[in-house]
Design a protein around this motif. Structure first.
Motif, mmCIF file in Angstrom:
data_model
loop_
_atom_site.group_PDB
_atom_site.id
_atom_site.type_symbol
_atom_site.label_atom_id
_atom_site.label_comp_id
_atom_site.label_asym_id
_atom_site.label_seq_id
_atom_site.Cartn_x
_atom_site.Cartn_y
_atom_site.Cartn_z
ATOM 1 N N PRO A 179 0.797 -1.238 0.000
ATOM 2 C CA PRO A 179 0.000 0.000 0.000
ATOM 3 C C PRO A 179 0.825 1.283 0.000
ATOM 4 O O PRO A 179 0.327 2.345 -0.377
ATOM 5 C CB PRO A 179 -0.861 -0.120 1.271
ATOM 6 N N GLY A 180 2.126 1.176 0.383
ATOM 7 C CA GLY A 180 2.964 2.380 0.399
ATOM 8 C C GLY A 180 3.820 2.506 -0.847
ATOM 9 O O GLY A 180 4.812 3.244 -0.870
ATOM 10 N N ALA A 181 3.454 1.797 -1.899
ATOM 11 C CA ALA A 181 4.273 1.739 -3.118
ATOM 12 C C ALA A 181 4.479 3.109 -3.768
ATOM 13 O O ALA A 181 3.597 3.968 -3.746
ATOM 14 C CB ALA A 181 3.612 0.800 -4.116
ATOM 15 N N LYS A 182 5.679 3.270 -4.360
ATOM 16 C CA LYS A 182 5.953 4.431 -5.217
ATOM 17 C C LYS A 182 6.010 3.891 -6.648
ATOM 18 O O LYS A 182 6.959 3.203 -7.021
ATOM 19 C CB LYS A 182 7.286 5.071 -4.816
ATOM 20 N N ILE A 183 4.977 4.194 -7.414
ATOM 21 C CA ILE A 183 4.784 3.544 -8.719
ATOM 22 C C ILE A 183 5.279 4.413 -9.877
ATOM 23 O O ILE A 183 4.909 5.585 -10.002
ATOM 24 C CB ILE A 183 3.283 3.225 -8.946
ATOM 25 N N ALA A 184 6.092 3.797 -10.735
ATOM 26 C CA ALA A 184 6.505 4.436 -11.992
ATOM 27 C C ALA A 184 5.766 3.732 -13.122
ATOM 28 O O ALA A 184 5.773 2.505 -13.194
ATOM 29 C CB ALA A 184 8.004 4.290 -12.188
ATOM 30 N N VAL A 185 5.116 4.502 -13.973
ATOM 31 C CA VAL A 185 4.374 3.921 -15.103
ATOM 32 C C VAL A 185 5.044 4.333 -16.408
ATOM 33 O O VAL A 185 5.329 5.512 -16.628
ATOM 34 C CB VAL A 185 2.899 4.413 -15.135
ATOM 35 N N LEU A 186 5.315 3.337 -17.251
ATOM 36 C CA LEU A 186 5.768 3.630 -18.619
ATOM 37 C C LEU A 186 4.658 3.150 -19.539
ATOM 38 O O LEU A 186 4.213 2.002 -19.432
ATOM 39 C CB LEU A 186 7.063 2.885 -18.941
ATOM 40 N N LYS A 198 -5.583 4.440 -17.305
ATOM 41 C CA LYS A 198 -6.861 4.800 -16.673
ATOM 42 C C LYS A 198 -7.317 3.703 -15.711
ATOM 43 O O LYS A 198 -7.766 3.969 -14.596
ATOM 44 C CB LYS A 198 -7.942 5.048 -17.732
ATOM 45 N N GLY A 199 -7.186 2.437 -16.147
ATOM 46 C CA GLY A 199 -7.581 1.317 -15.295
ATOM 47 C C GLY A 199 -6.792 1.287 -13.997
ATOM 48 O O GLY A 199 -7.340 1.049 -12.922
ATOM 49 N N LEU A 200 -5.476 1.562 -14.111
ATOM 50 C CA LEU A 200 -4.619 1.574 -12.919
ATOM 51 C C LEU A 200 -5.076 2.656 -11.949
ATOM 52 O O LEU A 200 -5.229 2.421 -10.746
ATOM 53 C CB LEU A 200 -3.156 1.806 -13.328
ATOM 54 N N LYS A 201 -5.309 3.859 -12.480
ATOM 55 C CA LYS A 201 -5.743 4.989 -11.633
ATOM 56 C C LYS A 201 -7.103 4.717 -11.002
ATOM 57 O O LYS A 201 -7.311 4.983 -9.819
ATOM 58 C CB LYS A 201 -5.784 6.277 -12.456
ATOM 59 N N ASP A 202 -8.015 4.187 -11.808
ATOM 60 C CA ASP A 202 -9.349 3.864 -11.269
ATOM 61 C C ASP A 202 -9.237 2.828 -10.155
ATOM 62 O O ASP A 202 -9.920 2.914 -9.137
ATOM 63 C CB ASP A 202 -10.273 3.323 -12.374
ATOM 64 N N GLY A 203 -8.354 1.832 -10.371
ATOM 65 C CA GLY A 203 -8.192 0.760 -9.384
ATOM 66 C C GLY A 203 -7.572 1.261 -8.083
ATOM 67 O O GLY A 203 -7.919 0.798 -6.995
ATOM 68 N N LEU A 204 -6.651 2.226 -8.190
ATOM 69 C CA LEU A 204 -6.004 2.777 -6.988
ATOM 70 C C LEU A 204 -6.908 3.794 -6.294
ATOM 71 O O LEU A 204 -6.725 4.091 -5.114
ATOM 72 C CB LEU A 204 -4.665 3.446 -7.362
ATOM 73 N N GLY A 205 -7.862 4.341 -7.050
ATOM 74 C CA GLY A 205 -8.824 5.293 -6.482
ATOM 75 C C GLY A 205 -8.154 6.543 -5.951
ATOM 76 O O GLY A 205 -7.242 7.098 -6.578
ATOM 77 N N ALA A 206 -8.547 6.940 -4.750
ATOM 78 C CA ALA A 206 -8.040 8.181 -4.140
ATOM 79 C C ALA A 206 -6.533 8.124 -3.903
ATOM 80 O O ALA A 206 -5.870 9.163 -3.819
ATOM 81 C CB ALA A 206 -8.768 8.444 -2.826
ATOM 82 N N LYS A 207 -5.975 6.912 -3.811
ATOM 83 C CA LYS A 207 -4.541 6.775 -3.529
ATOM 84 C C LYS A 207 -3.665 6.931 -4.778
ATOM 85 O O LYS A 207 -2.438 6.980 -4.680
ATOM 86 C CB LYS A 207 -4.260 5.416 -2.862
ATOM 87 N N ALA A 209 -3.037 9.425 -6.789
ATOM 88 C CA ALA A 209 -2.228 10.650 -6.828
ATOM 89 C C ALA A 209 -0.982 10.540 -5.972
ATOM 90 O O ALA A 209 0.096 11.028 -6.350
ATOM 91 C CB ALA A 209 -3.076 11.836 -6.385
ATOM 92 N N SER A 210 -1.076 9.900 -4.800
ATOM 93 C CA SER A 210 0.091 9.798 -3.926
ATOM 94 C C SER A 210 0.981 8.606 -4.282
ATOM 95 O O SER A 210 2.190 8.639 -4.086
ATOM 96 C CB SER A 210 -0.354 9.687 -2.462
ATOM 97 N N MET A 211 0.410 7.534 -4.841
ATOM 98 C CA MET A 211 1.204 6.335 -5.126
ATOM 99 C C MET A 211 1.958 6.407 -6.445
ATOM 100 O O MET A 211 3.064 5.892 -6.572
ATOM 101 C CB MET A 211 0.306 5.084 -5.103
ATOM 102 N N ILE A 212 1.361 7.043 -7.473
ATOM 103 C CA ILE A 212 2.036 7.126 -8.781
ATOM 104 C C ILE A 212 2.991 8.316 -8.767
ATOM 105 O O ILE A 212 2.564 9.467 -8.693
ATOM 106 C CB ILE A 212 1.017 7.245 -9.942
ATOM 107 N N VAL A 213 4.304 8.023 -8.831
ATOM 108 C CA VAL A 213 5.285 9.116 -8.764
ATOM 109 C C VAL A 213 5.648 9.662 -10.148
ATOM 110 O O VAL A 213 6.082 10.792 -10.285
ATOM 111 C CB VAL A 213 6.571 8.702 -7.996
ATOM 112 N N VAL A 214 5.451 8.832 -11.183
ATOM 113 C CA VAL A 214 5.740 9.318 -12.539
ATOM 114 C C VAL A 214 4.930 8.541 -13.579
ATOM 115 O O VAL A 214 4.749 7.336 -13.450
ATOM 116 C CB VAL A 214 7.264 9.242 -12.863
ATOM 117 N N GLU A 215 4.437 9.280 -14.575
ATOM 118 C CA GLU A 215 3.760 8.676 -15.734
ATOM 119 C C GLU A 215 4.582 9.069 -16.950
ATOM 120 O O GLU A 215 4.554 10.215 -17.386
ATOM 121 C CB GLU A 215 2.333 9.224 -15.884
#
Length: 413
Positions: A179-186, A198-207, A209-215
């Protein structure tokens, strides 16, 4: 008087016989064969567009597998006595070329339907055209969520699980395990990449914004994505969500290992082929990568005595010997070709484009034997997403190992 009675009786008998004849001929008319352009007593013309060249050429083997499978069907007598005439063109994964090839198939070759054409941008480029022409754009080879839109696009249907379902499943796993992951998306900078994101963001919900560090996005015209991987590592991300097509997926795995970046690595299903991604990237570099599956993997020994797998391997030996049995894309081509054959069989002698879509939209618990146990194909007039279940798997040694349960993550169109 008796003579008149006889004449009346004779007239009545003749009249009744006439009515019976009319009724019989009407029934005969109903039972007559119905054809649209592309179908006849002897053949069914099927169009297809694949990237046999260009940046996504690894997928070309899907079209070759389908061609081999239809030849096998033809050798066994065809479908209800009709041979499949499979016409497949190269579009090099270039949408303008896809448009050109689709027009050629519909207007010059006069196919009954266009089947399993590959890629989100290419299919997006022809979707309006296919629907305006009322030609089935059936079982497109892309998991974009938008193919499940029977209301606005009644002539377009997907086949594989949609991208948003898949990344939602990864998000569920992450929220539970890290749950404390720092996620990088390529991700690939097109509809395919954005759909997964979009699916990833929807699945993470409110979290999210804080979990994805870079897109980070890349273009298919880039020769290499090495610089993107170096950038992602520099941001200290401990989770890598890799939304790339095969060529770039192999590059990403290799480069991450080369620079010593060892995040928890999620690889999208469309690039988890052992033959065209994991092996070229190096098995030693691919350890513990997580992906999701809906099809059986030839390398998985648990299917050694599986009747469906034996049937598939017999097909490879006899009908497609040049196919690399470790290439998961071949299993995909085989499974989707079997699904089309089922639809065409159900059409019987009513080979109209409308009936093709009607039968495709009424599949109930259909299984091609290369699907994982528990996964079934279901469609309806309001649900154009045939497969909506997946199972997570982890790469170990030289093969994928399934773990957990089969998960459903239905996402509406």
């Amino acid at each position: 008087m008796p003579a008149m009675h006889l004449r009346l009786a004779a007239f009545s008998a003749a009249y009744l016989a006439g009515l019976a004849l009319l009724a019989a001929s009407a029934t005969g008319a109903l039972a007559q064969k119905k054809y649209d352009t592309g179908a006849s007593d002897t053949e069914i013309k099927i169009g297809n567009i694949m990237p046999y060249s260009g940046p996504a050429s690894a997928y070309g083997v899907i079209g070759k597998t389908e061609e081999a499978y239809f030849k096998k069907i033809n050798a066994a007598g065809g479908i209800n006595g009709r041979k499949i005439n499979f016409i497949s063109y190269d579009d090099a994964y270039s949408p303008p070329k896809t448009v050109e090839q689709a027009r050629k198939l519909v207007e010059s070759d006069e196919v009954l339907l266009v089947f399993n054409s590959l890629g989100t941008p290419p299919n997006s480029a022809i979707q309006k055209y296919m629907n305006s022409k009322k030609v089935p754009q059936l079982f497109v080879a892309t998991g974009a969520t938008k193919w499940n839109d029977p209301k606005d696009f009644p002539w377009t249907m997907g086949w594989q699980p949609n991208y948003q379902s898949e990344t939602q499943i990864y998000a569920k796993y992450l929220l539970k395990e890290k749950p404390g992951a720092k996620i990088a998306v390529l991700y690939q900078n097109d509809d395919y990449g954005k759909d997964y994101l979009k699916g990833l963001k929807d699945g993470l919900g409110a979290k999210a914004a804080s979990m994805i560090v870079v897109e980070e996005s890349y273009e298919t015209s880039e020769p290499t994505i090495d610089n993107h991987i170096v950038k992602l590592k520099s941001l200290n991300a401990d989770v890598f969500v890799n939304i790339t097509t095969p060529k770039f997926a192999a590059q990403a795995i290799k480069k991450a290992a080369e620079i010593g970046w060892k995040p928890m690595h999620f690889l999208n299903n469309v690039s988890n082929s052992i033959g065209s991604v994991m092996k070229p990237a190096g098995f030693e570099n691919s350890q513990d990568i997580i992906s999701a599956a809906y099809l059986k993997d030839v390398a998985d020994t648990q299917w050694s005595n599986d009747p469906g797998m034996k049937e598939f391997l017999a097909f490879l030996d006899k009908d497609f010997p040049e196919g690399n049995k470790l290439d998961g894309l071949i299993v995909t081509g085989y499974g989707v070709a079997q699904t089309l054959v089922e639809v065409l069989k159900k059409c019987g002698d009513n080979l109209t484009r409308e009936n093709v879509m009607k039968q495709a939209a009424s599949l109930k618990d259909f299984r091609t034997e290369v699907l994982l146990p528990g996964i079934k194909i279901n469609t309806s007039s309001t649900d154009f997403a045939p497969i909506s279940q997946l199972q997570l798997m982890r790469f170990k040694g030289d093969k994928w190992e399934l773990f957990g349960e089969v998960i459903s993550a239905d996402v509406g169109g």
